[in-house]
Design a protein around this motif. Structure first.
Motif, mmCIF file in Angstrom:
data_model
loop_
_atom_site.group_PDB
_atom_site.id
_atom_site.type_symbol
_atom_site.label_atom_id
_atom_site.label_comp_id
_atom_site.label_asym_id
_atom_site.label_seq_id
_atom_site.Cartn_x
_atom_site.Cartn_y
_atom_site.Cartn_z
ATOM 1 N N VAL A 1 7.832 7.175 33.589
ATOM 2 C CA VAL A 1 9.345 6.495 34.529
ATOM 3 C C VAL A 1 9.246 5.291 34.734
ATOM 4 C CG1 VAL A 1 9.347 7.627 36.330
ATOM 5 C CG2 VAL A 1 8.654 9.044 34.750
ATOM 6 N N ASP A 2 8.004 4.413 35.408
ATOM 7 C CA ASP A 2 8.138 3.245 35.768
ATOM 8 C C ASP A 2 7.336 2.073 35.198
ATOM 9 O OD1 ASP A 2 10.418 3.600 37.780
ATOM 10 O OD2 ASP A 2 8.882 4.929 39.112
ATOM 11 N N PRO A 3 8.073 1.944 33.813
ATOM 12 C CA PRO A 3 6.521 1.162 33.170
ATOM 13 C C PRO A 3 6.056 -0.043 33.964
ATOM 14 C CG PRO A 3 8.700 1.347 32.364
ATOM 15 C CD PRO A 3 9.058 1.876 33.370
ATOM 16 N N VAL A 4 4.714 -0.416 34.496
ATOM 17 C CA VAL A 4 4.215 -1.684 34.547
ATOM 18 C C VAL A 4 3.372 -2.617 33.881
ATOM 19 C CG1 VAL A 4 3.910 -0.410 37.126
ATOM 20 C CG2 VAL A 4 2.164 -0.106 34.813
ATOM 21 N N GLU A 5 3.225 -3.551 34.440
ATOM 22 C CA GLU A 5 3.084 -4.259 32.754
ATOM 23 C C GLU A 5 1.666 -3.527 33.170
ATOM 24 O OE1 GLU A 5 1.509 -8.572 34.866
ATOM 25 O OE2 GLU A 5 3.642 -8.222 35.397
ATOM 26 N N ASP A 6 1.454 -3.777 30.897
ATOM 27 C CA ASP A 6 0.054 -3.095 30.088
ATOM 28 C C ASP A 6 -0.803 -3.448 31.280
ATOM 29 O OD1 ASP A 6 1.679 -2.018 29.138
ATOM 30 O OD2 ASP A 6 1.621 -3.056 26.733
ATOM 31 N N SER A 7 -1.484 -4.814 31.244
ATOM 32 C CA SER A 7 -2.920 -5.794 31.919
ATOM 33 C C SER A 7 -2.843 -4.628 32.886
ATOM 34 C CB SER A 7 -2.519 -6.874 32.095
ATOM 35 O OG SER A 7 -1.915 -7.099 33.444
ATOM 36 N N GLN A 8 -2.198 -4.211 33.645
ATOM 37 C CA GLN A 8 -2.235 -3.397 35.105
ATOM 38 C C GLN A 8 -2.578 -1.477 34.725
ATOM 39 O OE1 GLN A 8 -2.214 -4.533 38.488
ATOM 40 N NE2 GLN A 8 -2.008 -6.894 37.159
ATOM 41 N N ARG A 9 -2.426 -1.760 33.346
ATOM 42 C CA ARG A 9 -2.774 -0.016 32.831
ATOM 43 C C ARG A 9 -4.178 0.314 31.866
ATOM 44 N NH1 ARG A 9 1.260 1.321 29.223
ATOM 45 N NH2 ARG A 9 0.824 3.412 29.781
ATOM 46 N N ARG A 10 -4.922 1.667 32.700
ATOM 47 C CA ARG A 10 -5.896 1.349 31.145
ATOM 48 C C ARG A 10 -6.123 3.219 31.093
ATOM 49 N NH1 ARG A 10 -10.404 4.002 34.440
ATOM 50 N NH2 ARG A 10 -9.100 3.832 36.444
ATOM 51 N N VAL A 11 -6.634 3.389 30.022
ATOM 52 C CA VAL A 11 -6.536 5.190 29.999
ATOM 53 C C VAL A 11 -8.393 5.536 30.258
ATOM 54 C CG1 VAL A 11 -7.705 6.369 27.556
ATOM 55 C CG2 VAL A 11 -5.458 4.315 27.410
ATOM 56 N N LEU A 12 -8.025 6.429 31.335
ATOM 57 C CA LEU A 12 -8.704 7.682 32.432
ATOM 58 C C LEU A 12 -8.989 8.245 31.017
ATOM 59 C CD1 LEU A 12 -10.698 7.575 34.312
ATOM 60 C CD2 LEU A 12 -8.419 8.708 34.901
ATOM 61 N N GLU A 13 -10.459 8.735 30.970
ATOM 62 C CA GLU A 13 -11.432 9.978 30.360
ATOM 63 C C GLU A 13 -11.848 10.406 30.662
ATOM 64 O OE1 GLU A 13 -13.184 8.675 26.496
ATOM 65 O OE2 GLU A 13 -12.075 6.954 26.057
ATOM 66 N N GLN A 14 -11.770 11.824 31.492
ATOM 67 C CA GLN A 14 -12.294 12.528 31.998
ATOM 68 C C GLN A 14 -12.909 14.058 30.873
ATOM 69 O OE1 GLN A 14 -8.375 12.777 34.150
ATOM 70 N NE2 GLN A 14 -9.633 12.591 35.996
ATOM 71 N N GLU A 15 -13.965 14.532 31.195
ATOM 72 C CA GLU A 15 -14.632 15.682 30.785
ATOM 73 C C GLU A 15 -13.506 16.869 31.644
ATOM 74 O OE1 GLU A 15 -18.644 15.724 32.049
ATOM 75 O OE2 GLU A 15 -19.386 14.206 30.663
ATOM 76 N N ALA A 16 -13.683 17.791 30.756
ATOM 77 C CA ALA A 16 -13.087 18.912 31.378
ATOM 78 C C ALA A 16 -13.668 20.055 30.521
ATOM 79 C CB ALA A 16 -11.173 18.930 30.630
ATOM 80 N N THR A 17 -12.954 21.371 30.791
ATOM 81 C CA THR A 17 -13.180 22.796 30.662
ATOM 82 C C THR A 17 -12.056 22.870 29.189
ATOM 83 O OG1 THR A 17 -15.375 23.264 31.095
ATOM 84 C CG2 THR A 17 -14.095 24.661 30.491
#
Length: 345
Positions: free
Chosen positions: A65-81
């Motif tokens: 929707v609103d792209p920001v610089e890639d350096s400000q982004r990361r992948v978040l991994e979350q445990e789930a069921t």
């Protein structure tokens, strides 16, 4: 019609409901992790929002929707069921979300993977000579970060503004197993494939001993197409096995056990390493080596990761896949030729 089964975007195996396979084969399939992207904001990390749009006659691919610089982004991994019908419960927040789908016109986007497949991704990345913690990646390069793998899988998601996607295609159909992608996981439809997919790819009992059981005695003066009669070559083969640089998926090989085996006789290490480097050892029916199914499954998943290339399949534009795949003809384990193996024109 039965429920719609959801499948991992890394290995292509199913997600099973928690508690259904305790202390049984396939238990590792009950532990998903969700990947999403976040960016730095004034009040802390915020989820990236993704959107879908309706084009002239079809749905357009998802986009930020609103792209920001890639350096400000990361992948978040979350445990789930895994809940069923493409719904997952995030363990930390208690939020229930779908995978591979933008809710409404815009929302966060989640990729669903098994926890142990995420571990294999980290192992693969740690084996790379260089890592690049960016989303950008050439369509010819192997992934070298979780960000780059996110970008590759993101381009595979079937784009749609309605309904859910229950699986994400892979250029090799995850080496054939998408022929088992049905509304509900039924491994009895093909017991050999089902047993292999359900075998734990991380915890492989007696891994080193099983590999060494394939050693053959070295016979001076007898040369095969694959091996040399040179003792120095046997030493090089032994060192390749110990160093694991050419076989990084064997990170847990017990070096002490291998060294003890070396002292028991003259063994054809070069032949063993050559067979372990073979392209088909992930197949359960392969006869070049006697290997446990968990190790074959590990090699299959590792191949899925190392084959990943940006744009390696064409996005599906339009209605989503409803958990089905067209049954494949020929050998179950054959798939499309991955982009990484296609000739350069």
């Amino acid at each position: 019609m039965g429920r719609n089964q959801v499948y991992c975007c890394i290995c292509g195996g199913p997600f099973l409901e928690s508690g259904t396979r305790e202390n049984e084969p396939g238990e590792w399939l009950c532990h998903p992790t969700l990947w999403t992207t976040v960016h730095n904001a004034k009040d802390g990390p915020e989820s990236d929002m993704y959107k879908w749009e309706l084009g002239m006659h079809t749905y357009l691919p998802y986009d930020l929707v609103d792209p920001v610089e890639d350096s400000q982004r990361r992948v978040l991994e979350q445990e789930a069921t895994y809940q069923e019908h493409n719904m997952f419960l995030i363990s930390e927040s208690g939020e229930k979300v779908p995978a591979f789908h933008v809710v409404g016109n815009e929302s966060a986007l989640y990729l669903a993977a098994h926890g142990k497949c995420s571990q294999l991704v980290q192992r693969f990345i740690s084996s790379r000579p260089e890592t690049h913690d960016v989303f950008q990646i050439s369509d010819k390069d192997e992934i070298s970060s979780v960000k780059q793998l996110w970008q590759v899988i993101f381009t595979r998601i079937p784009a749609s503004g309605r309904g859910f996607a229950y699986n994400v295609d892979h250029p090799t159909r995850y080496y054939g197993i998408t022929s088992l992608h049905l509304t509900e996981w039924e491994p009895d439809n093909n017991p050999l494939a089902g047993e292999c997919v359900e075998a734990d790819p991380i915890e492989v009992p007696q891994l080193t001993e099983c590999i060494l059981d394939n050693l053959e005695l070295y016979v001076p003066g007898i040369r095969s197409e694959a091996t040399s009669t040179d003792l120095e070559d046997q030493d090089r083969g032994y060192n390749k096995l110990i160093n694991k640089k050419e076989l990084p998926w064997l990170w847990d090989l017990d070096e002490d056990v291998v060294r003890k085996k070396q002292r028991t006789g003259d063994w054809n290490w070069e032949l063993l390493v050559d067979k372990l480097s073979g392209t088909d050892i992930y197949r359960p029916e392969d006869e070049t080596l006697r290997l446990p199914l968990g190790l074959r499954n590990r090699r299959r998943i590792w191949k899925c990761i190392e084959d990943a290339r940006l744009g390696d399949i064409q996005r599906q534009i339009g209605p989503p896949l409803l958990g089905f795949a067209v049954p494949m003809e020929g050998n179950l384990w054959d798939g499309y030729t991955p982009k990484s193996q296609q000739p350069t024109l």
